[in-house]
Design a protein around this motif. Structure first.
Motif, PDB file in Angstrom:
ATOM      1  N   ALA A 287       0.832  -1.204   0.000  1.00 11.22           N
ATOM      2  CA  ALA A 287       0.000   0.000   0.000  1.00 11.22           C
ATOM      3  C   ALA A 287       0.866   1.254   0.000  1.00 11.22           C
ATOM      4  CB  ALA A 287      -0.923  -0.004   1.217  1.00 11.22           C
ATOM      5  N   TYR A 288       1.949   1.219   0.766  1.00  7.73           N
ATOM      6  CA  TYR A 288       2.870   2.365   0.822  1.00  7.73           C
ATOM      7  C   TYR A 288       3.528   2.606  -0.537  1.00  7.73           C
ATOM      8  CZ  TYR A 288       7.166   4.931   1.860  1.00  7.73           C
ATOM      9  OH  TYR A 288       8.203   5.841   1.833  1.00  7.73           O
ATOM     10  N   SER A 289       4.043   1.550  -1.145  1.00  8.72           N
ATOM     11  CA  SER A 289       4.791   1.711  -2.393  1.00  8.72           C
ATOM     12  C   SER A 289       3.914   2.175  -3.546  1.00  8.72           C
ATOM     13  CB  SER A 289       5.487   0.394  -2.762  1.00  8.72           C
ATOM     14  OG  SER A 289       4.536  -0.618  -3.041  1.00  8.72           O
ATOM     15  N   SER A 290       2.640   1.758  -3.573  1.00  8.37           N
ATOM     16  CA  SER A 290       1.759   2.169  -4.667  1.00  8.37           C
ATOM     17  C   SER A 290       1.494   3.664  -4.636  1.00  8.37           C
ATOM     18  CB  SER A 290       0.437   1.405  -4.593  1.00  8.37           C
ATOM     19  OG  SER A 290      -0.277   1.751  -3.418  1.00  8.37           O
ATOM     20  N   ILE A 291       1.504   4.256  -3.441  1.00  2.00           N
ATOM     21  CA  ILE A 291       1.228   5.684  -3.300  1.00  2.00           C
ATOM     22  C   ILE A 291       2.506   6.515  -3.349  1.00  2.00           C
ATOM     23  CG2 ILE A 291       0.299   7.457  -1.739  1.00  2.00           C
ATOM     24  CD1 ILE A 291      -1.614   5.302  -0.667  1.00  2.00           C
ATOM     25  N   PHE A 292       3.528   6.088  -2.608  1.00  3.59           N
ATOM     26  CA  PHE A 292       4.713   6.916  -2.405  1.00  3.59           C
ATOM     27  C   PHE A 292       5.882   6.574  -3.325  1.00  3.59           C
ATOM     28  CE2 PHE A 292       2.438   6.860   1.658  1.00  3.59           C
ATOM     29  CZ  PHE A 292       2.308   8.218   1.901  1.00  3.59           C
ATOM     30  N   ILE A 293       5.824   5.427  -4.011  1.00  7.42           N
ATOM     31  CA  ILE A 293       6.949   5.029  -4.851  1.00  7.42           C
ATOM     32  C   ILE A 293       6.549   4.918  -6.318  1.00  7.42           C
ATOM     33  CG2 ILE A 293       8.705   3.273  -5.275  1.00  7.42           C
ATOM     34  CD1 ILE A 293       9.087   4.812  -2.693  1.00  7.42           C
ATOM     35  N   ALA A 294       5.584   4.048  -6.616  1.00 11.09           N
ATOM     36  CA  ALA A 294       5.277   3.712  -8.006  1.00 11.09           C
ATOM     37  C   ALA A 294       4.819   4.928  -8.804  1.00 11.09           C
ATOM     38  CB  ALA A 294       4.216   2.610  -8.046  1.00 11.09           C
ATOM     39  N   THR A 295       3.772   5.623  -8.333  1.00 13.85           N
ATOM     40  CA  THR A 295       3.234   6.751  -9.098  1.00 13.85           C
ATOM     41  C   THR A 295       4.195   7.936  -9.180  1.00 13.85           C
ATOM     42  OG1 THR A 295       1.031   6.051  -8.384  1.00 13.85           O
ATOM     43  CG2 THR A 295       1.218   8.219  -9.416  1.00 13.85           C
ATOM     44  N   PRO A 296       4.849   8.340  -8.071  1.00 12.86           N
ATOM     45  CA  PRO A 296       5.854   9.403  -8.212  1.00 12.86           C
ATOM     46  C   PRO A 296       6.984   9.036  -9.169  1.00 12.86           C
ATOM     47  CG  PRO A 296       5.250   9.166  -5.910  1.00 12.86           C
ATOM     48  CD  PRO A 296       4.602   8.023  -6.641  1.00 12.86           C
ATOM     49  N   LEU A 297       7.372   7.764  -9.190  1.00 19.20           N
ATOM     50  CA  LEU A 297       8.425   7.345 -10.116  1.00 19.20           C
ATOM     51  C   LEU A 297       7.952   7.441 -11.564  1.00 19.20           C
ATOM     52  CD1 LEU A 297      11.251   6.246 -10.439  1.00 19.20           C
ATOM     53  CD2 LEU A 297      10.355   3.925 -10.133  1.00 19.20           C
ATOM     54  N   VAL A 298       6.687   7.084 -11.814  1.00 14.29           N
ATOM     55  CA  VAL A 298       6.127   7.246 -13.159  1.00 14.29           C
ATOM     56  C   VAL A 298       6.158   8.711 -13.571  1.00 14.29           C
ATOM     57  CG1 VAL A 298       4.009   7.104 -14.527  1.00 14.29           C
ATOM     58  CG2 VAL A 298       4.674   5.201 -13.088  1.00 14.29           C
ATOM     59  N   ALA A 299       5.761   9.603 -12.650  1.00 15.72           N
ATOM     60  CA  ALA A 299       5.764  11.036 -12.955  1.00 15.72           C
ATOM     61  C   ALA A 299       7.175  11.527 -13.271  1.00 15.72           C
ATOM     62  CB  ALA A 299       5.176  11.815 -11.779  1.00 15.72           C
ATOM     63  N   ASP A 300       8.167  11.047 -12.512  1.00 11.16           N
ATOM     64  CA  ASP A 300       9.558  11.425 -12.776  1.00 11.16           C
ATOM     65  C   ASP A 300       9.999  10.988 -14.166  1.00 11.16           C
ATOM     66  OD1 ASP A 300      10.470  12.925 -10.663  1.00 11.16           O
ATOM     67  OD2 ASP A 300      11.032  11.203  -9.451  1.00 11.16           O
ATOM     68  N   LEU A 301       9.682   9.738 -14.505  1.00  9.51           N
ATOM     69  CA  LEU A 301      10.077   9.223 -15.817  1.00  9.51           C
ATOM     70  C   LEU A 301       9.335   9.931 -16.942  1.00  9.51           C
ATOM     71  CD1 LEU A 301      10.176   5.387 -15.000  1.00  9.51           C
ATOM     72  CD2 LEU A 301      12.128   6.919 -15.303  1.00  9.51           C
ATOM     73  N   LYS A 302       8.055  10.182 -16.740  1.00  9.78           N
ATOM     74  CA  LYS A 302       7.243  10.807 -17.782  1.00  9.78           C
ATOM     75  C   LYS A 302       7.638  12.252 -18.024  1.00  9.78           C
ATOM     76  CE  LYS A 302       3.732  10.212 -20.625  1.00  9.78           C
ATOM     77  NZ  LYS A 302       3.702   9.126 -21.630  1.00  9.78           N
ATOM     78  N   GLU A 303       8.001  12.973 -16.959  1.00 10.47           N
ATOM     79  CA  GLU A 303       8.372  14.386 -17.114  1.00 10.47           C
ATOM     80  C   GLU A 303       9.657  14.559 -17.912  1.00 10.47           C
ATOM     81  OE1 GLU A 303       6.732  16.941 -16.520  1.00 10.47           O
ATOM     82  OE2 GLU A 303       5.370  16.689 -14.827  1.00 10.47           O
ATOM     83  N   ARG A 304      10.398  13.476 -18.141  1.00  4.98           N
ATOM     84  CA  ARG A 304      11.605  13.545 -18.959  1.00  4.98           C
ATOM     85  C   ARG A 304      11.290  13.423 -20.444  1.00  4.98           C
ATOM     86  NH1 ARG A 304      15.896   9.796 -15.469  1.00  4.98           N
ATOM     87  NH2 ARG A 304      15.652  10.921 -13.491  1.00  4.98           N
ATOM     88  N   ASP A 305      10.067  13.072 -20.765  1.00  7.02           N
ATOM     89  CA  ASP A 305       9.658  12.970 -22.166  1.00  7.02           C
ATOM     90  C   ASP A 305       9.635  14.367 -22.786  1.00  7.02           C
ATOM     91  OD1 ASP A 305       7.140  13.004 -24.209  1.00  7.02           O
ATOM     92  OD2 ASP A 305       8.159  11.069 -24.248  1.00  7.02           O
ATOM     93  N   PRO A 306      10.145  14.529 -24.014  1.00 12.43           N
ATOM     94  CA  PRO A 306      10.185  15.862 -24.643  1.00 12.43           C
ATOM     95  C   PRO A 306       8.807  16.525 -24.734  1.00 12.43           C
ATOM     96  CG  PRO A 306      11.566  14.338 -25.871  1.00 12.43           C
ATOM     97  CD  PRO A 306      10.851  13.518 -24.847  1.00 12.43           C
ATOM     98  N   GLN A 307       7.770  15.745 -25.014  1.00 15.69           N
ATOM     99  CA  GLN A 307       6.432  16.324 -25.091  1.00 15.69           C
ATOM    100  C   GLN A 307       5.977  16.852 -23.746  1.00 15.69           C
ATOM    101  OE1 GLN A 307       4.019  13.151 -26.807  1.00 15.69           O
ATOM    102  NE2 GLN A 307       3.999  14.216 -28.760  1.00 15.69           N
ATOM    103  N   MET A 308       6.258  16.105 -22.680  1.00 17.38           N
ATOM    104  CA  MET A 308       5.866  16.550 -21.346  1.00 17.38           C
ATOM    105  C   MET A 308       6.684  17.765 -20.914  1.00 17.38           C
ATOM    106  SD  MET A 308       3.368  14.607 -20.554  1.00 17.38           S
ATOM    107  CE  MET A 308       2.995  14.501 -22.324  1.00 17.38           C
ATOM    108  N   LYS A 309       7.957  17.801 -21.310  1.00 19.55           N
ATOM    109  CA  LYS A 309       8.778  18.971 -21.001  1.00 19.55           C
ATOM    110  C   LYS A 309       8.215  20.214 -21.684  1.00 19.55           C
ATOM    111  CE  LYS A 309      13.257  16.735 -20.179  1.00 19.55           C
ATOM    112  NZ  LYS A 309      14.666  16.621 -20.658  1.00 19.55           N
TER     113      LYS A 309
END
Length: 366
Positions: A287-309
């Motif tokens: 439960a902890y990892s789904s909220i505090f790890i998985a989704t924030p990590l997705v956001a970090d990876l996605k924000e590196r996409d040129p379109q998201m930048k």
């Protein structure tokens, strides 16, 4: 509606919320600290492997007036290894000693018969070889590897590769913490423990997929709007599913807690600890990892996409221009105005219907 239900509705609509994504570095730091502690505990203390993995002898006594402490002292002195004694009911006991061969088993049996006042022929002795436990462990590792591969493939197809990576990191995080807790607590590792570890993977993945599904729906055609960045929508998705995740986790933890604290602790059924501890720690970590790890990590990876930048740059420029004019860009609506806040699943690509009374002049009301 209950207070918790009302909170869940307000979280879903975006009226209230907590900035999980904005504080992701804190959660990363906490997770790294917990993981390092688990790894150090595993390296220093190691796992207390059960008789199924080490091999040994199991003695079962008939009904006797001897106490558990007396049986434990006698078996430990006779074998030179720490014995584990469990009450079976009706005055019977199960005495478990690891790393004992046939010759040593006969000596221990004779000593137990003498110390406990039990006829030797009534004292049952069974030898357990370590090969069976090794087979279980090997099959468990194989099953874990296959499960991880299938999870990555499924999430990459159903969502995207970034979410697959984030889910994999979260699963490894949960397993590491659970194994580390076993090393620190010193509970015996048995085949039941292995089953528990494999079981928590599904629970951990469930909460993660719920958030990912909401995030996928909310970010559809995200580049066609200039109100929200990917991280902001990800944060709204976490808040929108937060109460649901808490409810499902608590419901799952309650019976497991009963097994661990009441069955294993109060009633002394130590065999229940094997599987219940792994389930309890794994469910909480999932439960902890789904909220505090998985989704924030997705956001970090996605924000590196040129379109998201590029999208983030446009949004920030729009907000800066609106701030310079002393106007609101509509990107950060106040929490106390429900009508200005779009639901987490409808912030992108959906036209919001005006609330009753909006878009009408007083003279048009009927």
């Amino acid at each position: 509606m209950s207070r918790l239900g009302n909170l869940g509705a307000r979280l879903y609509r975006g009226e209230v919320g907590y900035d999980f994504i904005g504080k992701r570095k804190i959660w990363y730091g906490v997770s790294i600290l917990i993981t390092i502690t688990a790894i150090v505990g595993l390296a220093v203390s190691g796992l207390n492997m059960g008789i199924e993995f080490k091999g040994g002898a199991v003695f079962t006594t008939p009904s006797t007036k001897a106490t558990v402490a007396e049986a434990e002292d006698s078996a430990t002195a006779a074998s030179g290894h720490q014995a584990i004694v469990q009450k079976l009911g009706d005055g019977k006991m199960r005495i478990q000693i690891t790393e004992v061969d046939t010759a040593k088993s006969d000596q221990i049996k004779a000593q137990l018969s003498k110390d406990l006042g039990i006829p030797e022929e009534k004292l049952a002795a069974d030898l357990v070889g370590p090969s069976w436990g090794e087979q279980i462990a090997n099959k468990a590792w194989t099953g874990l590897g296959v499960f991880m591969v299938l999870v990555v493939i499924y999430l990459a197809i159903a969502f995207e590769w970034r979410m697959a990576i984030a889910a994999l990191v979260a699963l490894i995080h949960d397993i590491t913490i659970t194994v580390g807790v076993y090393a620190l607590v010193g509970f015996e590792v048995t085949p039941g423990t292995v089953i528990g570890l494999l079981t928590i993977l599904g629970y951990s993945l469930y909460d993660t997929v719920v958030v990912f599904d909401s995030l996928k729906e909310s970010t559809h055609d995200i580049t066609k709007q200039t109100r929200w960045t990917y991280s902001e929508i990800a944060n709204r998705s976490i808040n929108g599913t937060l109460v649901r995740s808490i409810n499902t986790t608590i419901v799952a933890l309650l019976p497991v807690a009963g097994l661990l604290f009441i069955g294993g602790g109060v009633l002394g059924a130590g065999m229940l600890n094997d599987i219940s501890l792994s389930l309890f720690v794994g469910l909480a970590a999932g439960a902890y990892s789904s909220i505090f790890i998985a989704t924030p990590l997705v956001a970090d990876l996605k924000e590196r996409d040129p379109q998201m930048k590029a999208l983030k740059k446009r949004i920030l420029a729009k907000r800066a221009a609106a701030a310079a004019r002393g106007e609101s860009a509509g990107d950060e609506p106040p929490n106390d105005r429900v009508e200005d806040v779009a639901p987490a699943a409808a912030v992108v690509g959906q036209r919001q219907q005006p609330h009753r009374g909006q878009g009408r002049t007083p003279g048009n009301r009927r």
